[in-house]
Design an enzyme around this catalytic site. Structure first.
Site, PDB file in Angstrom:
ATOM      1  N   TRP A   1       0.862  -1.184   0.000  1.00  0.00           N
ATOM      2  CA  TRP A   1       0.000   0.000   0.000  1.00  0.00           C
ATOM      3  C   TRP A   1       0.901   1.237   0.000  1.00  0.00           C
ATOM      4  CZ3 TRP A   1      -1.896   2.651   4.901  1.00  0.00           C
ATOM      5  CH2 TRP A   1      -2.840   3.651   4.606  1.00  0.00           C
TER       6      TRP A   1
ATOM      7  N   ASP B   1      -0.543  -5.627   9.350  1.00  0.00           N
ATOM      8  CA  ASP B   1      -1.538  -4.642   8.942  1.00  0.00           C
ATOM      9  C   ASP B   1      -2.746  -5.419   8.429  1.00  0.00           C
ATOM     10  OD1 ASP B   1      -3.028  -2.507   8.102  1.00  0.00           O
ATOM     11  OD2 ASP B   1      -1.541  -1.697   6.722  1.00  0.00           O
TER      12      ASP B   1
ATOM     13  N   LYS C   1     -12.997  -1.215   5.379  1.00  0.00           N
ATOM     14  CA  LYS C   1     -13.436  -2.076   4.287  1.00  0.00           C
ATOM     15  C   LYS C   1     -14.480  -3.098   4.748  1.00  0.00           C
ATOM     16  CE  LYS C   1     -10.217  -0.446   1.395  1.00  0.00           C
ATOM     17  NZ  LYS C   1      -9.414   0.420   2.261  1.00  0.00           N
TER      18      LYS C   1
END
Length: 432
Positions: A157, A238, A274
């Site tokens: 990311w 993460d 999300k």
């Protein structure tokens, strides 16, 4: 007298000029010399999509779920939770504590680590989504960890790099994805982690790796765990897609839970953007698996010292939604069904995209699209192909070839597939 008049006029104009010069110098703002910053890669693409007037335009850039009509979707369980909150006289808009809503944090930790997690040794704080968790975690490592190097996957990311550099850590890439095979570069990953200095930090995506959608298998995770333990590396997970990846939050928690079982003192950045669709609520946690209750309290004391001057305390609405859902048996069951529904729609778009690419006449092997997991597909298109598909077909995506499958639906997937075929036909999708 004429001489005196000329002298007077000359003096007057000199004074006016001097006054103007002084005024300009005195009022010049320090902002005048501020350079223009580069636009954010993803949000800049989203802005270009909004400005585009092509009726066939498609946004497969931003990582946010869309329904079959291309519209944002608020989970019904989230709406139900908000109604319960509205009717609950105990709900209010008071400040949260520095570490947030403790009841929410407890539910978040159980969601990630499992219902039987030992809360007595897990130090945790509510954060501003996963971004905030990474930033607070990076700051903690920069202040208190002896080796100020963090190894992150290549690719990862995009915000990871800036977050950890701003935290004062040296960011080093380890091999993760091979464009030559459109798959996990497992051997390269192990080789790079073996070369890391003892005590360095390694960032791992807990599931649904962003941007590739390529995760290690269970056996590969076990090998990674053994190597990290052997090298005495600090693990920082993460987790942004638990439940959204496979549709099963318990299955998606495998890597994190296995590492904890194996004795790793992991750190975890957790986001509910999300999987709960709470993108704008900025709801997450940062947690540490410590060795005992005393260690937990000392870690918490320093986390509070980092948070307090940074943003004081987190927002409460999103965390209240998650808490309400996860403490209500009926809503929890409903939520898990809705999360599976989102994951299944994404999965169906993977299959359909691969089929439509074949129907369009593509002879490339697109099996990597269907074998990947989560919101994104890493197509193998290079930057030139991405530029072409945007300029000629108004399909907006990041220049690394990543597409958000959430942006696809039955109305546009054939159009996108034909466009991908057009820009990749006769060209390699398996080279650097």
């Amino acid at each position: 007298s004429d001489v005196l008049m000329k002298f007077a006029f000359s003096s007057f104009f000199l004074l006016i000029h001097a006054a103007r010069s002084f005024s300009m110098t005195a009022t010049k703002s320090y902002l005048t010399d501020i350079p223009m910053g580069a636009p954010d890669a993803i949000l800049g693409i989203a802005d270009n999509f909004k400005k585009c007037t092509d009726p066939n335009k498609v946004n497969v850039c931003v990582g946010a779920y869309r329904d079959e009509n291309g519209k944002p979707w608020i989970l019904p369980s989230v709406k139900a939770a908000e109604k319960i909150m509205m009717d609950d006289p105990a709900e209010n808009k008071e400040y949260a504590s520095i570490v947030g809503d403790v009841a929410y944090v407890e539910q978040a930790i159980k969601f990630a680590y499992g219902q039987d997690a030992d809360l007595s040794v897990i130090a945790a704080a509510q954060t501003l989504s996963g971004t905030g968790a990474c930033r607070i975690g990076g700051e903690f490592l920069s202040r208190y960890f002896p080796v100020k190097k963090i190894y992150i996957p290549d690719p990862t990311w995009g915000n990871h790099i800036a977050i950890f550099e701003e935290s004062g850590l040296e960011v080093i890439r380890y091999r993760y994805y091979s464009r030559a095979t459109n798959g996990l570069d497992f051997d390269g990953m192990l080789e790079d982690l073996k070369a890391a200095p003892e005590g360095a930090v390694v960032l791992l995506h807990a599931c649904a790796h962003n941007p590739t959608g390529c995760d290690p298998s269970k056996e590969e995770w076990k090998t990674i765990s053994s190597l990290i333990k052997e090298k005495n590396l600090q693990v920082f997970f993460d987790s942004a897609y638990q439940g959204f990846a496979s549709g099963d939050a318990e299955a998606d928690g495998f890597a994190l839970r296995y590492f904890v079982e194996e004795g790793h003192n992991v750190m975890l950045a957790q986001s509910f953007a999300k999987n709960f669709g709470l993108y704008g609520e900025r709801c997450g946690t940062l947690s540490f698996v410590t060795n005992n209750a005393d260690e937990k309290e000392r870690v918490m004391s320093q986390v509070k010292r980092i948070i307090r001057p940074m943003y004081s305390s987190p927002p409460v609405h999103g965390s209240s939604i998650v808490r309400t859902v996860l403490t209500n048996e009926k809503l929890t069951k409903q939520y898990y069904e809705e999360c599976a529904f989102m994951a299944n729609r994404i999965g169906s778009m993977r299959t359909l995209l691969a089929e439509e690419l074949k129907n369009a006449g593509s002879t490339h092997d697109w099996s990597h699209i269907t074998s990947q997991i989560g919101m994104f597909a890493y197509t193998g298109m290079n930057s030139d192909m991405c530029d072409q598909i945007t300029s000629e077909y108004s399909i907006f995506l990041t220049r690394d070839g990543r597409i958000s499958l959430a942006g696809l639906n039955e109305n546009n997937v054939a159009y996108v597939a034909k466009a991908i075929h057009s820009v990749t036909d006769g060209k390699s999708i398996t080279t650097e």
